[in-house]
Design an enzyme around this catalytic site. Structure first.
Site, PDB file in Angstrom:
ATOM      1  N   LYS A  98       0.853  -1.205   0.000  1.00 51.88           N
ATOM      2  CA  LYS A  98       0.000   0.000   0.000  1.00 51.88           C
ATOM      3  C   LYS A  98       0.873   1.233   0.000  1.00 51.88           C
ATOM      4  O   LYS A  98       2.042   1.192   0.423  1.00 51.88           O
ATOM      5  CB  LYS A  98      -0.957   0.022   1.198  1.00 51.88           C
ATOM      6  CG  LYS A  98      -0.292   0.008   2.592  1.00 51.88           C
ATOM      7  CD  LYS A  98       0.190   1.344   3.114  1.00 51.88           C
ATOM      8  CE  LYS A  98       0.796   1.237   4.509  1.00 51.88           C
ATOM      9  NZ  LYS A  98       1.613   2.387   4.908  1.00 51.88           N
ATOM     10  N   ALA A 102      10.280  -2.585   6.365  1.00 50.86           N
ATOM     11  CA  ALA A 102      10.499  -1.301   7.079  1.00 50.86           C
ATOM     12  C   ALA A 102      10.442  -0.130   6.108  1.00 50.86           C
ATOM     13  O   ALA A 102      11.262   0.776   6.145  1.00 50.86           O
ATOM     14  CB  ALA A 102      11.829  -1.328   7.833  1.00 50.86           C
ATOM     15  N   ALA A 103       9.463  -0.182   5.206  1.00 53.01           N
ATOM     16  CA  ALA A 103       9.431   0.735   4.076  1.00 53.01           C
ATOM     17  C   ALA A 103       8.194   1.633   4.046  1.00 53.01           C
ATOM     18  O   ALA A 103       8.076   2.492   3.176  1.00 53.01           O
ATOM     19  CB  ALA A 103       9.506  -0.073   2.776  1.00 53.01           C
ATOM     20  N   GLY A 104       7.231   1.381   4.954  1.00 50.91           N
ATOM     21  CA  GLY A 104       5.978   2.158   4.914  1.00 50.91           C
ATOM     22  C   GLY A 104       5.042   1.664   3.833  1.00 50.91           C
ATOM     23  O   GLY A 104       4.112   2.354   3.420  1.00 50.91           O
ATOM     24  N   GLY A 127       4.087  -4.298   3.943  1.00 54.49           N
ATOM     25  CA  GLY A 127       4.339  -5.674   3.499  1.00 54.49           C
ATOM     26  C   GLY A 127       3.963  -6.722   4.546  1.00 54.49           C
ATOM     27  O   GLY A 127       3.245  -7.677   4.232  1.00 54.49           O
ATOM     28  N   SER A 147       1.995  -6.436   7.147  1.00 55.29           N
ATOM     29  CA  SER A 147       0.550  -6.398   7.417  1.00 55.29           C
ATOM     30  C   SER A 147      -0.219  -7.098   6.298  1.00 55.29           C
ATOM     31  O   SER A 147      -1.190  -7.819   6.548  1.00 55.29           O
ATOM     32  CB  SER A 147       0.062  -4.953   7.507  1.00 55.29           C
ATOM     33  OG  SER A 147       0.750  -4.268   8.522  1.00 55.29           O
ATOM     34  N   SER A 148       0.218  -6.884   5.062  1.00 55.09           N
ATOM     35  CA  SER A 148      -0.454  -7.502   3.920  1.00 55.09           C
ATOM     36  C   SER A 148      -0.292  -9.023   3.953  1.00 55.09           C
ATOM     37  O   SER A 148      -1.243  -9.770   3.700  1.00 55.09           O
ATOM     38  CB  SER A 148       0.126  -6.922   2.623  1.00 55.09           C
ATOM     39  OG  SER A 148      -0.546  -7.423   1.507  1.00 55.09           O
ATOM     40  N   ASP A 199      -2.566  -1.610  10.259  1.00 55.78           N
ATOM     41  CA  ASP A 199      -2.813  -1.644   8.808  1.00 55.78           C
ATOM     42  C   ASP A 199      -3.425  -2.957   8.326  1.00 55.78           C
ATOM     43  O   ASP A 199      -3.818  -3.056   7.161  1.00 55.78           O
ATOM     44  CB  ASP A 199      -1.493  -1.454   8.039  1.00 55.78           C
ATOM     45  CG  ASP A 199      -0.952  -0.047   8.155  1.00 55.78           C
ATOM     46  OD1 ASP A 199      -1.717   0.850   8.557  1.00 55.78           O
ATOM     47  OD2 ASP A 199       0.238   0.154   7.851  1.00 55.78           O
TER      48      ASP A 199
END
Ligand code: C5P
Length: 318
Positions: free
Chosen positions: A13, A113-115, A118, A120-121, A153
């Site tokens: 996202k 750790a990219a916002g 990943g 959460s998905s 998320d």
């Protein structure tokens, strides 16, 4: 025991809009964010293992120089996808019965750790697939409640493509978007810690509203969407790391409708009028920032993909 393996895509996202409304007593922030699922995806597969223990295997889906998407991600009971499976099993009492273990395989392409959500998905994908694998028949409502316990998320990823998320992020209202914009996402070599970025952020006295972004998506006006982009966490991220500032400067040099940090970073993205201009922008950014991951992707209708996946699974069973 059936040997069926179920699989799905787990999209990343981006946050088109993010405003902080208040700091809460439980350490979280009350927020309003508009998210879009994008076509940068992991694959998640699950099958019964025959044993009592759960297993998880991470495979990097990257090619060439940027092939390592798994280092630093735990492949044990600390992985959120593993926790999701165990929570699901506990919810229906399967954790106490022998021979109910499952094996999860995740092909990773979404940087950590990219916002980009990943982990959460992946967790949401495991909840959906686990519900099918064990034929539990849990409702969307029950899955959403389980998802919210796993992370702010996770509920978004159960079935949303565009949504405005409130509370600490777990209260999801889908948005019917008329457009599926193109993006270029940049991933600097370092990841940002979500709690660290939130701890540096300040809540404004008069928070903004997501109305303009929601209206832009509903009418499909790209210029409106670009103008309404905002992320309150960007200031905090710029204080914590110089990467945010460097990448913002590079985006200013190219033709792009608007650009900003995604979530708590470290990924930073630009929005483009079409695929051609996105690719052109990506090539310029690639040549100017070696060592930074560059992805071109588009908003996706996650719900269609889930429907398609269900049809494929029905065909496989029949
Ligand atoms: O829910 P999640 O595990 O993604 O949150 C990670 C951390 O991010 C929290 O522990 C908190 O420090 C911060 N956070 C926050 N407010 C939110 C979501 C996350 O302060 N709404």
């Amino acid at each position: 025991m059936d040997r069926i393996e179920l699989s799905t895509i787990a999209p990343a996202k981006i946050n088109l809009y993010l405003e902080l409304l208040a700091r809460r007593d439980d350490g979280f922030h009350q927020l309003e964010t508009v998210m879009s699922a994008v076509g940068l995806c992991d694959n998640v597969l699950i099958r019964r293992s025959g044993g009592s223990e759960n297993e998880i295997k991470l495979v990097s889906g990257g090619r060439g120089r940027s092939s390592d998407f798994v280092s630093g991600i735990p492949s044990d009971e600390r992985n959120l996808a593993w926790i999701a499976l165990l929570e699901l099993q506990k919810f229906v009492g399967l954790d106490k019965r022998s021979g109910q273990g499952a094996k999860i395989t995740i092909i990773k392409r979404i940087p950590a750790a990219a916002g980009l959500g990943g982990a959460s998905s992946n967790a949401a994908a495991v909840l959906r697939l686990g519900n099918q694998l064990y034929r539990l028949g849990l409702t969307q409502e029950q899955l959403s409640r389980l998802a919210a316990r796993l992370g702010s998320d996770v509920p978004f990823f159960l079935n949303s493509s565009f949504a405005v998320c409130r509370g600490r992020g777990e209260l999801v209202s889908p948005i019917a978007s008329r457009t599926y914009p193109w993006f270029v996402i940049l991933k600097p070599p370092e990841g940002f810690s979500t709690p660290l970025i939130y701890s540096h952020a300040s809540v404004p006295k008069r928070p903004r509203s997501a109305e303009r972004m929601i209206a832009g998506l509903q009418t499909g006006r790209l210029s409106e969407i670009a103008a309404a982009m905002f992320n309150r966490l960007e200031q905090a991220a710029s204080e914590v790391s110089n990467w945010c500032v460097q990448i913002r400067d590079e985006f200013r040099r190219i033709q792009c409708l608007n650009h900003q940090l995604s979530g708590s970073g470290s990924c930073y993205f630009g929005i483009f009028p079409n695929r051609f201009l996105a690719n052109r922008g990506a090539n310029r950014l690639r040549s100017r920032m070696p060592g930074v991951g560059v992805f071109v992707c588009r908003s996706i209708d996650h719900r269609n993909i889930i429907k398609l996946q269900q049809k494929v699974q029905q065909l496989q069973r029949s």
